[in-house]
Each structure stands twice: as C-alpha cells, then as structure tokens.
Design a protein around this motif. Structure first.
Motif, mmCIF file in Angstrom:
data_model
loop_
_atom_site.group_PDB
_atom_site.id
_atom_site.type_symbol
_atom_site.label_atom_id
_atom_site.label_comp_id
_atom_site.label_asym_id
_atom_site.label_seq_id
_atom_site.Cartn_x
_atom_site.Cartn_y
_atom_site.Cartn_z
ATOM 1 N N TRP A 122 0.961 -1.243 0.043
ATOM 2 C CA TRP A 122 0.076 -0.187 -0.022
ATOM 3 C C TRP A 122 0.876 1.216 0.094
ATOM 4 O O TRP A 122 1.298 1.695 0.981
ATOM 5 C CB TRP A 122 -0.811 -0.035 1.195
ATOM 6 N N PRO A 123 1.333 1.497 -1.207
ATOM 7 C CA PRO A 123 2.203 2.668 -1.237
ATOM 8 C C PRO A 123 1.671 3.930 -0.628
ATOM 9 O O PRO A 123 0.686 4.322 -0.640
ATOM 10 C CB PRO A 123 2.383 3.022 -2.970
ATOM 11 N N PRO A 124 2.760 4.690 0.122
ATOM 12 C CA PRO A 124 2.383 5.801 0.968
ATOM 13 C C PRO A 124 2.143 6.749 0.181
ATOM 14 O O PRO A 124 2.537 6.930 -1.277
ATOM 15 C CB PRO A 124 3.602 5.933 1.883
ATOM 16 N N ALA A 125 1.496 8.046 0.636
ATOM 17 C CA ALA A 125 1.252 9.139 -0.122
ATOM 18 C C ALA A 125 2.616 10.340 -0.288
ATOM 19 O O ALA A 125 2.532 10.854 -1.042
ATOM 20 C CB ALA A 125 0.007 9.963 0.669
ATOM 21 N N LYS A 126 3.234 10.073 0.735
ATOM 22 C CA LYS A 126 4.567 10.894 0.570
ATOM 23 C C LYS A 126 5.660 10.156 0.333
ATOM 24 O O LYS A 126 5.941 8.910 0.764
ATOM 25 C CB LYS A 126 4.694 11.534 1.870
#
Ligand SMILES: Nc1ncnc2c1ncn2[C@@H]1O[C@H](COP(=O)(O)OP(=O)(O)OP(=O)(O)O)[C@@H](O)[C@H]1O
Ligand SMILES: [Mg+2]
Length: 292
Positions: free
Chosen positions: A15-19
């Motif tokens: 779940w790739p991070p937003a930052k």
C-alpha cells in the motif's frame, strides 16, 4: 556468504504511501560501534508500528544487515508471524578507474533510492565502518542521520578532538568534516537539511562517574559539531543472541515468547530512541488499506 536478493513483497501487502519515504542513514566510520545493531532495532520498531520499511545494506563486505534480514526471512518462512522490510544491498562497483566506479555506484544508488522513496514510508540505510564513496553518498541523502558510538572517551574522537578540560573543541574529526560536507551537498541539491542524532551505545551500569563525564563533554560538543543526542542503548547480550533468528526483543515480546523484565526494559530503550528521532508522522499500512 550468499547475499539476499531484493525482497519484493506480495502485491496484496503493498500500500504505497502518499509521501516519499523519510530516509534514515546509520553511520559512523568507526567499525563495531553498533551501526547494524541500531539499524535493526529501528527497522523492527518501524515494521511493528505498521510501516512499509525499505532497507539498504551498503556494507557489502560484511553484509551484517543482509544476513540479519535473511535470518528473519527464514524465521518468517518457518511460520513466525514477522513483518519484513523490502531489502536491497549494493556491492561497490568494480570498474577500473575511480571516476567510472563512482559513476556506476551513483547510478545504482540513485535507482534504488528512487524506487524505495516511492514504495516505502521509511528507508533505513546501513553504511560501512569506513570512508567509502557509497557511504558518503548515502549520508548526503539522509533526512535523519543516526550515529551510534561506544560509550567511552576513546570514541569521542570520532566526533572531535577536545582539549584537556574536555570542554573545548580543538578540531573536528574527519567523520564530522565529512558530515559537514554532505550537509552542504544536500543543501545544494534540494535545500534540505540533515538531522544528525548521536546515540550512545553499550551503556553499562558500571562506572557512573565516567558516564557522566562523557555526557558532559557530549553536551558541550553538540552545538559546535552540529548534532543532537538521543537516549542510548545498554550493553545486552540478547542483542547478539537473537541475530541468528533475525529477531529483536520487540518480536519476542509481541509473540508472547518472553515477558522478562530485562526484555521489557530493552524494548523501552528502543522505543525511547525511536521517539527521540522525532520522525515525521505517517499513516500505517493498515489504515491506508482501510481507507481504500
Ligand atoms: N548494545 C549492545 N549490547 C551488546 N552487544 C552489542 C551492542 N551493540 C552492538 N553489539 C555487538 O557489537 C558488535 C558490533 O556491533 P555492530 O555489528 O552493530 O557494529 P557496526 O558498527 O555495524 O560494525 P561495522 O563497522 O563492522 O559494520 C556485534 O557483535 C554486536 O552484536
Ligand atoms: Mg555493520
């Protein structure tokens, strides 16, 4: 020794991070000061907090972090429910000229760094106990630089030479000069700064007077050399004993394998250290997944 290949995690666990990831480099040119041990504890603490963690071993000769993560992977494969990082290691280039070798090292590093920055919340980089091109390059990419040092006057030398009173800095060490240079490089590259945190490792209960003296000198050095202090880690045999299983006592306590007072105290030390790093807030993976 066979080094591990990278650890691509199953897609459903990703779940790739937003930052972009926050990068933590663990460095000290002095060998055996506790870099790999400190790196492992920070890594497991972040994994246990539910973050996507990337790890990069630049000490290909020893490969301590890689061996540790291989051991952890083996324990996980044998059924222990262990969170794992995305691990990579980088061998220094063997091209004949220094210019060619450095260019290849830089390309490889840049590629791994770019991938990990997108995929992870935190990236932890373990560096060799020597002044190498890859080590310097990594320092210039640190958002947080963690430097463990053994708790003795001898090891203060790796920060600076102090006069006989122990209060005045006579000369910065080559390592402190190197950090200074990489800070400049960082500032020029993206106008960012490096938060340099020194951690005293292998604190013993003995010799409280000597310990206090060292703490006094360290406090005097913080401004001049440009670092801050975080709480240290005690000398504990358990750190060595858990290596073959790729565990830390955080895992033992989590799995209910131990409830010993000394392990609880050790966990507290690691928590205090990670808290003192004052890392930026990130949303753990589970929460990202729930929000989808
Ligand atoms: N707090 C501690 N308590 C007990 N043993 C420790 C502690 N910290 C480190 N050690 C032990 O000291 C040795 C050196 O530690 P470590 O490998 O972490 O240092 P390093 O700085 O990564 O070394 P190198 O420069 O060779 O990469 C290891 O055997 C490790 O288990
Ligand atoms: Mg090491």
């Amino acid at each position: 020794m066979s080094l591990a290949e990278s650890t691509p995690l199953p897609e459903e666990d990703s779940w790739p991070p937003a930052k972009p990831a926050h990068v933590i480099v663990v460095g000290n040119e002095k060998g055996g000061s506790g870099k790999s041990t400190t790196a492992m504890h920070i890594i497991v603490s972040l994994l246990r907090d539910g973050y996507e963690v990337g790890t990069l071993d630049l000490d290909a000769r020893q490969g301590t972090l890689t061996r540790y993560i291989n051991n952890r992977r083996r324990s996980a494969a044998a059924g222990e429910p262990l969170p794992l990082p995305r691990h990579q290691f980088l061998q220094p280039s063997e091209l004949p000229t220094r210019a060619e070798a450095e260019a290849e090292d830089r390309d490889r590093f840049d590629q791994l760094y770019a991938e990990m920055r997108v995929l992870c919340d935190f990236v932890v980089i373990d560096t060799p106990g020597a002044n190498t091109y890859l080590g310097r390059l990594a320092h210039s990419h640190a958002d947080t630089l963690v430097t463990p040092m053994n708790d003795s006057f001898l090891d203060l030398d790796m920060l600076a030479t102090v006069d006989a009173t122990g209060r005045n800095v006579e000369k910065l060490s080559v390592y402190s000069e190197m950090v200074f240079e990489q800070r400049k490089a960082r500032m020029q590259r993206d106008r960012s700064s490096i938060d340099w945190v020194v951690v005293r490792n292998r604190l013993s209960n003995l010799n409280a007077r000597n310990k206090q003296d060292i703490a006094d000198v360290m406090n005097a050095l913080t401004r001049r050399v440009g670092f801050r202090m975080a709480p240290g880690i005690s000398e504990r045999v358990i750190y060595r004993e858990l290596f073959p299983r790729g565990l830390t006592m955080l895992d033992l306590l989590e799995a209910g394998e131990s409830a010993s007072m000394s392990h609880v105290a050790a966990r507290q030390e690691v928590r205090a250290l990670v808290e003192a790093l004052a890392l930026p807030e990130r949303q753990p993976k589970q929460q990202r997944r729930a929000a989808e």
